[in-house]
Enzyme design. Structure first.
Site, PDB file in Angstrom:
ATOM      1  N   ARG A 178      -6.785   9.989  -0.471  1.00 54.97           N
ATOM      2  CA  ARG A 178      -6.681  10.329  -1.950  1.00 54.97           C
ATOM      3  C   ARG A 178      -7.893  10.340  -2.297  1.00 54.97           C
ATOM      4  NH1 ARG A 178      -2.797   6.117  -4.115  1.00 54.97           N
ATOM      5  NH2 ARG A 178      -2.785   5.206  -2.143  1.00 54.97           N
ATOM      6  N   HIS A 235       0.956  -1.184   0.094  1.00 57.58           N
ATOM      7  CA  HIS A 235      -0.149   0.184   0.148  1.00 57.58           C
ATOM      8  C   HIS A 235       0.555   1.534  -0.577  1.00 57.58           C
ATOM      9  CE1 HIS A 235      -3.449   3.139   1.227  1.00 57.58           C
ATOM     10  NE2 HIS A 235      -3.970   2.038   0.918  1.00 57.58           N
TER      11      HIS A 235
END
Ligand SMILES: Cc1cc2nc3c(=O)[nH]c(=O)nc-3n(C[C@H](O)[C@H](O)[C@H](O)COP(=O)(O)OP(=O)(O)OC[C@H]3O[C@@H](n4cnc5c(N)ncnc54)[C@H](O)[C@@H]3O)c2cc1C
Length: 578
Positions: free
Chosen positions: A257, A237
């Protein structure tokens, strides 16, 4: 003499995360006597860490979405080596799973008209992730536990299963250590289900907690000769915390995000422009992870090896509503107010795409009477996992596998327990307790995790992997001293973890060495290109009862036509800021 307990149930489920509990509910609703075992307490499986959302093509925000587009996105992100049947099953059944969770009481974020809100996750064509703030996993697990309690499903927590039992090649139980009470439990069952989660703790920087995700399920299956697929495929990740030490690896959800978070290096450059100018911060996890890795390697990272993630352009009230857990996490560990200050982040080991091979139409492994579900399995996500797809996987395949077991049970007889085998397993545990000399297992575990992180992590090459393999072979011979207590003995637990790690590590390294290309999450500096020749699944087949393994490759099954035609459709322009 060890204290002992015996347990009997038609079905034994090892793992009380989303997948295990969902399967247990299905079984109980069909009148099956089921027992669920977990290493932690009832409401405390790894699933609670899930933050951002759960995917289903409901089309609430983007009516053009469909399960077929969801499937096409999943296969594209998986770099075309997913099991297409698993993908189809997941995407078709995910909307039903959301409805079921909502009916059971999951308080999804909703629009003014009452419909469930959906948000973008990286590499998704449309807004598909349903969410509860940024704590979807906790909410889902709590509701599943409530449902399991309502049905009076039997549960045993704080039990470390360290071996499966079998009779003439058919699984018929397990042996575990109840480490809270210091006794051994022998479980007798007609069918055993592995729902033990992933193996991200094989790597030093991991988004899971230190006592979880060691690859226990992989070792349990390996020991009885189950097949494995695509073990080299591991998702890193892009954004985990880099400090303080107790928080290193703790995930900074992709939802940051998704909500418009911007990545910059120490020169203030929005560097994703170089790596994926179209999708920018919402590119796939492997691309964003490598982008951050490269920025740091090339000297544009922070002193702690990270970059900056900035959401300060969003109002505080918005952040508190949409990202409450992240707000609290940074306040708690660093006294950083993310509505005013940037977050320092770096990649972490996050999700195991590879794992036990299962036939997703039945949930069966290659070993009789042994089923597997959830993150411990392979095939669903191919070479990379779309954020939000794994919770959906636990719900969908938990239910479907439960249904298939109900059908299967009629054909399965009780098989006698092999007392000699049980004695052998107890002896193994005993010999660990008796060791007078040896290294501290907690330290050894850390050392192995470091090797895997450094040489088999975000970026790989033949030289590094050769080194890693040599080290793992050496560590297999290291004697461990864990002390002679059965009860609450952290060193004994670490020694069991270490024992579980070797074969997972070896399969990952050997498969990664064999795959002479870069594909999705697997990136090699010595084979940077994706090769059509390697559009294959890599299979590990253990020799009889865990004595080494051979590796082969299988052709990826054909993608169904209705999904195939959508693979060519270009993703719509992603709206970075909704
Ligand atoms: C920080 C973080 C955020 C995430 N966010 C998302 C997200 O937003 N959306 C999404 O879809 N996915 C997300 N994921 C992934 C998702 O949470 C997991 O893939 C999923 O919860 C796995 O569920 P599972 O039931 O397969 O396994 P787990 O939840 O890992 O459960 C495994 C169970 O097995 C038990 N167990 C293991 N070994 C043994 C043993 N030897 N003996 C007895 N019991 C054992 C454990 O105690 C546990 O009960 C996230 C993951 C992390 C780490």
């Amino acid at each position: 003499m060890m204290k002992k307990e015996a347990q009997k149930s038609d079905v034994l489920i090892i793992g009380s995360g989303g997948a295990g509990l969902r399967a247990a509910i299905e079984l109980k609703d069909n009148g099956v006597d089921v027992l669920v075992v977990g290493k932690s307490k009832k409401r405390d499986a790894h699933t609670i860490l899930a933050t951002g959302g759960i995917n289903a093509a409901l089309g609430n925000m983007d009516p053009k979405d469909s399960w077929r587009l969801h499937a096409a996105d999943t296969i594209k992100d998986g770099a075309y080596i997913n099991d297409p049947i698993a993908v189809k099953l997941l995407c078709k059944n995910a909307p039903r799973a959301i409805k079921e969770l909502a009916d059971w009481g999951v308080k999804f974020h909703r629009e003014k008209d009452g419909s469930i809100t959906q948000r973008f996750f990286g590499a998704a064509t449309y807004r598909r992730a349903c969410f509860v703030g940024d704590h979807i996993g906790k909410e889902v697990l709590n509701i599943l536990v409530d449902q399991a309690k309502k049905r009076k499903i039997r549960f045993k927590g704080e039990v470390y299963i360290f071996s499966l039992l079998h009779h003439k090649g058919k699984v018929n139980g397990a042996v575990g250590l109840d480490f809270r009470h210091g006794r051994v439990i022998v479980f007798h069952a007609k069918i055993v289900v592995l729902a033990t989660g992933g193996h991200s703790r094989l790597f030093e920087r991991s988004s899971s907690r230190f006592w979880e995700n060691n690859g226990d399920g992989i070792q349990l299956a390996y020991d009885v000769g189950a097949n494995f697929m695509d073990m080299e495929m591991f998702q890193f990740h892009p954004t985990g915390m880099v400090w303080p030490s107790e928080a290193v690896g703790t995930l900074v959800t992709e939802a940051v995000r998704g909500e418009g978070g911007i990545l910059t290096n120490t020169k203030g450059e929005r560097f994703m422009k170089k790596y994926d100018p179209k999708r920018m911060e919402l590119s796939t996890r492997d691309i964003v992870s490598r982008a951050i890795y490269t920025e740091v390697e090339e000297g544009r990272g922070t002193k702690l090896g990270g970059v900056w993630l900035d959401i300060t352009h969003r109002p505080k009230s918005y952040i508190l509503k949409r990202l409450p857990k992240m707000y609290k996490q940074f306040m708690h560990y660093l006294n950083v107010d993310i509505s005013k200050q940037k977050m320092e982040v770096a990649p972490v080991a996050h999700y195991s795409m590879g794992g036990i091979f299962v036939d997703h139409t039945t949930g069966k492994t290659s070993v009789k009477n042994l089923f597997a579900i959830g993150e411990v399995t392979s095939g669903m996500h191919g070479g990379n996992r779309l954020g939000g797809n794994s919770l959906a996987e636990t719900m969908v395949f938990g239910r479907l596998t439960g249904q298939r077991i109900v059908k299967e049970l009629g054909r399965v007889r009780w098989l006698p327990l092999d007392e000699k085998l049980i004695k052998e397993k107890e002896e193994d545990l005993n010999s660990m307790l008796k060791a007078k000399k040896g290294k501290d297992p907690i330290k050894v575990k850390k050392e192995i995790q470091n090797i895997m992180w450094k040489d088999v992590g975000v970026v790989r090459n033949a030289r590094g992997m050769k080194k890693a393999l040599k080290a793992i072979t050496k560590y297999r011979k290291v004697k461990l001293k864990s002390g002679n207590r059965l009860k609450n003995n952290q060193k004994l637990i670490a020694a069991l973890d270490v024992k579980n790690m070797f074969n997972s590590c070896e399969m990952i390294v050997k498969c990664a060495r064999l795959r002479k290309e870069s594909r999705a999450a697997h990136y090699r500096t010595d084979y940077k290109k994706t090769s059509e020749r390697w559009k294959k699944n890599i299979i590990c087949i253990p020799n009889k009862y865990g004595k080494g393994f051979k590796i082969t490759t299988w052709k990826v099954p054909e993608v169904p036509k209705e999904i195939k035609k959508l693979l060519k459709v270009k993703a719509v322009k992603v709206h970075l800021l909704e």
